[in-house]
Design an enzyme around this catalytic site. Structure first.
Site, short mmCIF file in Angstrom:
data_model
loop_
_atom_site.label_atom_id
_atom_site.label_comp_id
_atom_site.label_asym_id
_atom_site.label_seq_id
_atom_site.Cartn_x
_atom_site.Cartn_y
_atom_site.Cartn_z
N MET A 33 0.84 -1.20 0.00
CA MET A 33 0.00 0.00 0.00
C MET A 33 0.88 1.26 0.00
SD MET A 33 -3.44 -0.91 2.04
CE MET A 33 -2.83 -0.67 3.70
N GLY A 34 2.17 1.06 -0.23
CA GLY A 34 3.05 2.21 -0.38
C GLY A 34 3.53 2.81 0.92
N GLY A 39 10.90 -2.71 5.59
CA GLY A 39 10.14 -3.97 5.55
C GLY A 39 9.78 -4.31 4.12
N HIS A 40 9.22 -3.33 3.40
CA HIS A 40 8.89 -3.53 1.99
C HIS A 40 10.15 -3.83 1.17
CE1 HIS A 40 5.59 -0.54 3.18
NE2 HIS A 40 4.92 -1.63 2.87
N GLN A 64 -10.50 -2.82 1.88
CA GLN A 64 -10.00 -3.56 3.04
C GLN A 64 -10.00 -2.70 4.30
OE1 GLN A 64 -5.99 -4.29 1.24
NE2 GLN A 64 -5.23 -3.89 3.29
N LYS A 151 5.89 -11.50 7.13
CA LYS A 151 5.31 -12.20 8.28
C LYS A 151 4.78 -11.21 9.32
CE LYS A 151 7.80 -16.50 7.79
NZ LYS A 151 8.82 -17.42 8.33
N LYS A 152 5.09 -9.94 9.12
CA LYS A 152 4.52 -8.89 9.99
C LYS A 152 3.00 -9.01 10.00
CE LYS A 152 3.86 -4.56 11.57
NZ LYS A 152 2.63 -4.21 10.98
N SER A 189 4.03 1.36 7.88
CA SER A 189 3.73 2.70 7.36
C SER A 189 2.94 3.49 8.40
CB SER A 189 2.92 2.59 6.06
OG SER A 189 3.60 1.77 5.14
N ARG A 190 2.20 2.79 9.24
CA ARG A 190 1.36 3.46 10.25
C ARG A 190 2.18 4.04 11.42
NH1 ARG A 190 -2.69 -0.72 8.67
NH2 ARG A 190 -4.47 0.44 7.86
P1 AMP Z 1 1.54 -2.88 3.47
O1 AMP Z 1 2.07 -1.84 2.54
O2 AMP Z 1 1.57 -2.46 4.90
O3 AMP Z 1 0.21 -3.43 3.03
O4 AMP Z 1 2.55 -4.09 3.40
C1 AMP Z 1 2.93 -4.66 2.17
C2 AMP Z 1 3.74 -5.90 2.44
O5 AMP Z 1 4.89 -5.58 3.21
C3 AMP Z 1 2.97 -6.96 3.25
O6 AMP Z 1 3.27 -8.25 2.74
C4 AMP Z 1 3.50 -6.77 4.62
O7 AMP Z 1 3.43 -7.93 5.42
C5 AMP Z 1 4.95 -6.41 4.34
N1 AMP Z 1 5.52 -5.71 5.49
C6 AMP Z 1 5.02 -4.60 6.10
N2 AMP Z 1 5.79 -4.28 7.17
C7 AMP Z 1 6.76 -5.22 7.24
C8 AMP Z 1 7.86 -5.45 8.13
N3 AMP Z 1 8.11 -4.66 9.17
N4 AMP Z 1 8.65 -6.52 7.89
C9 AMP Z 1 8.41 -7.34 6.85
N5 AMP Z 1 7.41 -7.18 5.98
C10 AMP Z 1 6.59 -6.13 6.16
#
Ligand code: AMP
Length: 282
Positions: A33-34, A39-40, A64, A151-152, A189-190
């Site tokens: 979601m950018g 992590g990304h 969602q 896995k977050k 991101s939050r």
């Molecule tokens: P999001 O942009 O938050 O929807 O996350 C996109 C992808 O990045 C999802 O597969 C998340 O699980 C992964 N992700 C987000 N935060 C982390 C993190 N701290 N470590 C590993 N993967 C992450």
């Protein structure tokens, strides 16, 4: 710095994918979601290692988010994200519009039963339906050989694995480790929403999880005692409000009565108005 091509339209993305397939190139896909962070980036690096081409998507998926959730204020900065993708060497950044993803009359949804009713699913009605629907759409557009999830969002990973298995999709789902700040806070991101004071309190979450894991490794197998320990640590910090703390089987996500190696401790905690999730594998 690499050449990352920014693609906005679904038809253009499909055309590119068609050509990549003709060339016989393998495609790794990282849906996000950018507002990209380390992590990304770890998912992108993993995809780059294992595939000829890496495609990242950025789409803040309205379906969602619950009515009272943070869809409107979710951080967005496509220029910043494009720069990060270039630095990492991503080939394509796919950033479709809401209008094209969900045009007027849109009415098809993908639902995974069971797994989605537990943990976060019990508190975020319709959330996983939104996730599985959008991931399905993105898979149909990008046609990846492998897709990378953190896995977050442990429950999300398990739900996607289930969907891909149940619907006979030829996509390998790869779960990647949680990336944390130096002090332990899981990247999200939050985290941007947190005030400096809230940021200090948010640290209680990872602290509590690490402490519980230590206690388990020292021989404690009673889930109630471990859960109590976690709640005590988190509640001892200001601004925190626990939504759930559960110790579950890593595949079924069913709560455990006796904790075993490989089980997952999953938590959701509000810090101020910000809902954060984290988990640890025992
Ligand atoms: P999001 O942009 O938050 O929807 O996350 C996109 C992808 O990045 C999802 O597969 C998340 O699980 C992964 N992700 C987000 N935060 C982390 C993190 N701290 N470590 C590993 N993967 C992450």
């Amino acid at each position: 710095m690499g050449q990352t091509k920014l693609i906005k339209s679904i038809s253009e993305m499909k055309e590119i994918v068609k050509d990549l397939k003709i060339e016989g190139l393998s495609i790794g896909f990282v849906p996000t979601m950018g507002y990209l962070h380390e992590g990304h980036i770890s998912l992108m690096e993993c995809s780059k290692r294992e595939n000829d081409i890496t495609i990242v998507s950025i789409f803040v998926n309205p379906i969602q988010f619950g009515k009272n959730e943070d869809f409107d204020k979710y951080p967005r900065d496509i220029e910043r994200d494009l720069k990060i993708c270039k630095e990492v060497g991503v080939n394509y950044l796919f950033n479709p519009s809401q209008k094209e993803m969900y045009p007027k009359g849109y009415s098809t949804f993908v639902i995974v039963e069971g797994l989605t009713e537990k943990l976060c699913g019990a508190f975020r009605e319709g959330h996983f339906r939104g996730v599985t629907t959008v991931v399905n759409k993105l898979f149909n557009i990008v046609k990846p050989d492998r897709a990378y999830f953190g896995k977050k969002d442990y429950q999300q990973l398990k739900v996607i694995e289930r969907m891909v298995k149940d619907l006979n999709m030829d996509i390998e789902i790869i779960g990647c480790p949680i990336v944390r700040e130096a002090d332990g806070l899981a990247l999200s991101s939050r985290n941007k929403y947190l005030s400096p004071e809230e940021r200090k309190s948010a640290l209680s979450i990872s602290k509590a999880l690490f402490k519980a894991k230590k206690k388990f490794e020292a021989g404690e197998t009673d889930p109630y005692k471990l859960i109590k320990l976690i709640k005590n640590v988190i509640n001892s910090y200001p601004y925190t409000r626990i939504q759930y703390v559960e110790i579950v089987d890593s595949e079924t996500l069913e709560p455990k009565t006796k904790v075993e190696k490989g089980d997952i401790i999953a938590v959701a905690v509000f810090v101020g108005d910000t809902r954060l999730i984290d988990n640890i594998e025992l």
